[in-house]
Design a protein around this motif. Sequence first.
Motif, PDB file in Angstrom:
ATOM      1  N   VAL A   4       0.835  -1.196   0.000  1.00 36.82           N
ATOM      2  CA  VAL A   4       0.000   0.000   0.000  1.00 36.82           C
ATOM      3  C   VAL A   4       0.872   1.248   0.000  1.00 36.82           C
ATOM      4  N   VAL A   5       0.514   2.220  -0.839  1.00 29.86           N
ATOM      5  CA  VAL A   5       1.108   3.565  -0.805  1.00 29.86           C
ATOM      6  C   VAL A   5      -0.023   4.566  -0.963  1.00 29.86           C
ATOM      7  N   HIS A   6      -0.116   5.500  -0.023  1.00 37.52           N
ATOM      8  CA  HIS A   6      -1.162   6.528  -0.098  1.00 37.52           C
ATOM      9  C   HIS A   6      -0.533   7.891   0.135  1.00 37.52           C
ATOM     10  N   LEU A   7      -0.851   8.832  -0.761  1.00 38.99           N
ATOM     11  CA  LEU A   7      -0.302  10.182  -0.664  1.00 38.99           C
ATOM     12  C   LEU A   7      -1.233  11.121   0.078  1.00 38.99           C
ATOM     13  N   GLY A   8      -2.405  10.619   0.492  1.00 37.68           N
ATOM     14  CA  GLY A   8      -3.350  11.413   1.266  1.00 37.68           C
ATOM     15  C   GLY A   8      -3.163  11.195   2.757  1.00 37.68           C
ATOM     16  N   SER A   9      -4.224  11.387   3.510  1.00 39.99           N
ATOM     17  CA  SER A   9      -4.145  11.293   4.967  1.00 39.99           C
ATOM     18  C   SER A   9      -4.095   9.849   5.441  1.00 39.99           C
ATOM     19  N   ASP A  10      -3.586   9.663   6.653  1.00 40.58           N
ATOM     20  CA  ASP A  10      -3.524   8.335   7.255  1.00 40.58           C
ATOM     21  C   ASP A  10      -4.926   7.759   7.435  1.00 40.58           C
ATOM     22  N   ALA A  11      -5.827   8.602   7.894  1.00 36.93           N
ATOM     23  CA  ALA A  11      -7.195   8.136   8.155  1.00 36.93           C
ATOM     24  C   ALA A  11      -7.870   7.682   6.866  1.00 36.93           C
ATOM     25  N   GLU A  12      -7.659   8.421   5.778  1.00 41.39           N
ATOM     26  CA  GLU A  12      -8.259   8.038   4.499  1.00 41.39           C
ATOM     27  C   GLU A  12      -7.699   6.692   4.034  1.00 41.39           C
ATOM     28  N   ALA A  13      -6.400   6.479   4.217  1.00 36.42           N
ATOM     29  CA  ALA A  13      -5.790   5.213   3.818  1.00 36.42           C
ATOM     30  C   ALA A  13      -6.405   4.047   4.590  1.00 36.42           C
ATOM     31  N   GLU A  14      -6.573   4.230   5.901  1.00 41.14           N
ATOM     32  CA  GLU A  14      -7.138   3.148   6.715  1.00 41.14           C
ATOM     33  C   GLU A  14      -8.584   2.860   6.320  1.00 41.14           C
ATOM     34  N   GLU A  15      -9.305   3.879   5.933  1.00 39.85           N
ATOM     35  CA  GLU A  15     -10.676   3.673   5.475  1.00 39.85           C
ATOM     36  C   GLU A  15     -10.691   2.867   4.181  1.00 39.85           C
ATOM     37  N   LEU A  16      -9.749   3.160   3.294  1.00 38.96           N
ATOM     38  CA  LEU A  16      -9.677   2.466   2.016  1.00 38.96           C
ATOM     39  C   LEU A  16      -9.331   0.982   2.195  1.00 38.96           C
TER      40      LEU A  16
END
Length: 462
Positions: free
Chosen positions: A274-286
Motif C-alpha cells: 500500500v502507498v497513499h499520498l493522502g491522509s492516514d485516516a483516508e488510507a485506513e478507510e480504504l
Amino acid sequence: MNQGRTALAKADVTELDHQITGSVFTPDDAGYPAAVAGFNLLSQHRPCLVVAALTTDDVQAAVAFAAARDLPVGVMATGHQPFPLADGFLLITTGAMNAVEIDAGRSVARVAAGARVSDLVELAQAAGLAPLHGSSPTVGAVGFTLGGGLSPFLGRTHGWAADHILSIEVVTPDGVLRRVSAETEPELFWGLRGGRSNFGVVTELEIELFPVTSFYGGGIFYSAGDVEAVLRAFPEVVGNAPDGFTCSVTLLNFPPAPEVPEMLRGQFVAHVRVVHLGSDAEAEELIAPFRAIGPAVSDTLGRHPYSEFAAVHADPADPMPYEEHGTALTELPAEAVDRLVENARQIVGSPVTALEIRHLGGALAKRPTAASPVAARDAVFNVWGVTFGPPEAVDAGISVLREMTERLKPWDAGHIHTNFAGRDDRAEQLFTTADLDRLRRLKRQYDPRNLFRVNNHNITPA
C-alpha cells in the motif's frame, strides 16, 4: 560464436582502449566475467568485446568502433532487465556513469545512464522532491524511465515516467551525440521514450520531479489460509480508490532459507503493498476490507519518510538468476478473481516464486498530448510473475506462469508493459500496431543496419 564474424584484431582493440577513459575487456581478460555480469544472473551472454564506459566520449568511441565493423551493439546499466542469450556483439556498460544533479528551482533532475533509483531518490529528497520510479532501489533509473516507467508510488497520480522526460542525450548508431527534446528532434524523442536501446545509447535524461516527502503505507503479510480472502477483498479496496492510492497483492513462496525472516521462512503468503499520498485516516478507510480479514503475520503500515520507499515491496537486493512473465488486464470481475484464486492454489509447492496483481488506472490511463509509445494505458491491472533459481527451476516456473496468464485471457488488454517484459517477449507485444509501424520507420532512419539489436524486444527497420 561465429569467429569469422566476431574475431577482432588485437591492434584494433588496443587502439580503442587508448581512445577511452573507461576499460575494454575481451573474453580472455580477467575482468571480463565481472564486466558482463548484471543483476539477473540468468543472462549469461558472451559479447566479443566489452566497453565499460566512464564518459559520453567513451560511448561515442565504442559505437563508432562497432559501426565500422558491423558489430551488433548491446547496452547494460544494472542488468535487471532480462538480456537475450547472445554472443558475438559489443556490449557497452554504463553503470559507472551514475551522476545525478537536482535543479530544485525547476523541480528537474539530470540523470546519467548508470544512476540507480536509490541515487536519484536520495538526492531528490534532499530538495523535498521525488521522481517517478519503480519498487527496487537498485534498478537503473534511466532504463526504468525509457521502458515507460510504471511507478507503484506516484504513477496513478502523475502517469508514466516516460511522459515526464524533458530531454534526452543519446549517441545514435552514427556515433553522433544528440540532445533531443519535443522541440529539437521530436520524432526521435518520441521513439526513445519506450523504444529504449533500439536507437542508440542514452547517456543522460532530464526528468520532472514532484513535491512528495512522505507517504502512508507499507506491507501486510497474510498467511496461506487468508490468501483467498485477500484476493477477494482486493477489487473492493481499489474499486473507487483516489489517484493518490496505489495497491498491489503479491502471492509469495518463501524458501526455507536463513536470510528469510523466521515468521515467513518456507511459507506461502499474500503480501499486500500500500502507498497513499493522502491522509492516514483516508488510507485506513480504504483498506478496511483487508483489515476485516483478521490478524496479519506482519504489518508495517504507517506514515513513512519517502526515502524508505524500498521497504514497501522489499525487492531482493542481491543479484540472482530469474525469469519473469506477465500480462495486463482491462478489468478484474468476479470470474477473473476466481481464476486468480485457482492460480494461488497452483502456486503452493510450485517453482513459482511470486505472482503480483497491481492496480493501474488513474493518471496512468491518461494520454498526454505528446504521449510516449506506452501501449498499456488501457490496462487497469498488471499481473506479473517471477521464478528465481537455476535454469531448470526457472523453466518449470515460467511454464506454470504461462498457464496462469492463459486463464486470464478473457480480460487480456492485448499488450504487456515494457518494464515487465520477459526475455522472449517481442516488440509486437509491447506496442500498438500503429506505434510499432512508426517506430520501425524511425529505426530505418537512425539505425538502418539494425546494429542496436541485442537488447530484448528489438525493433527492426521498416
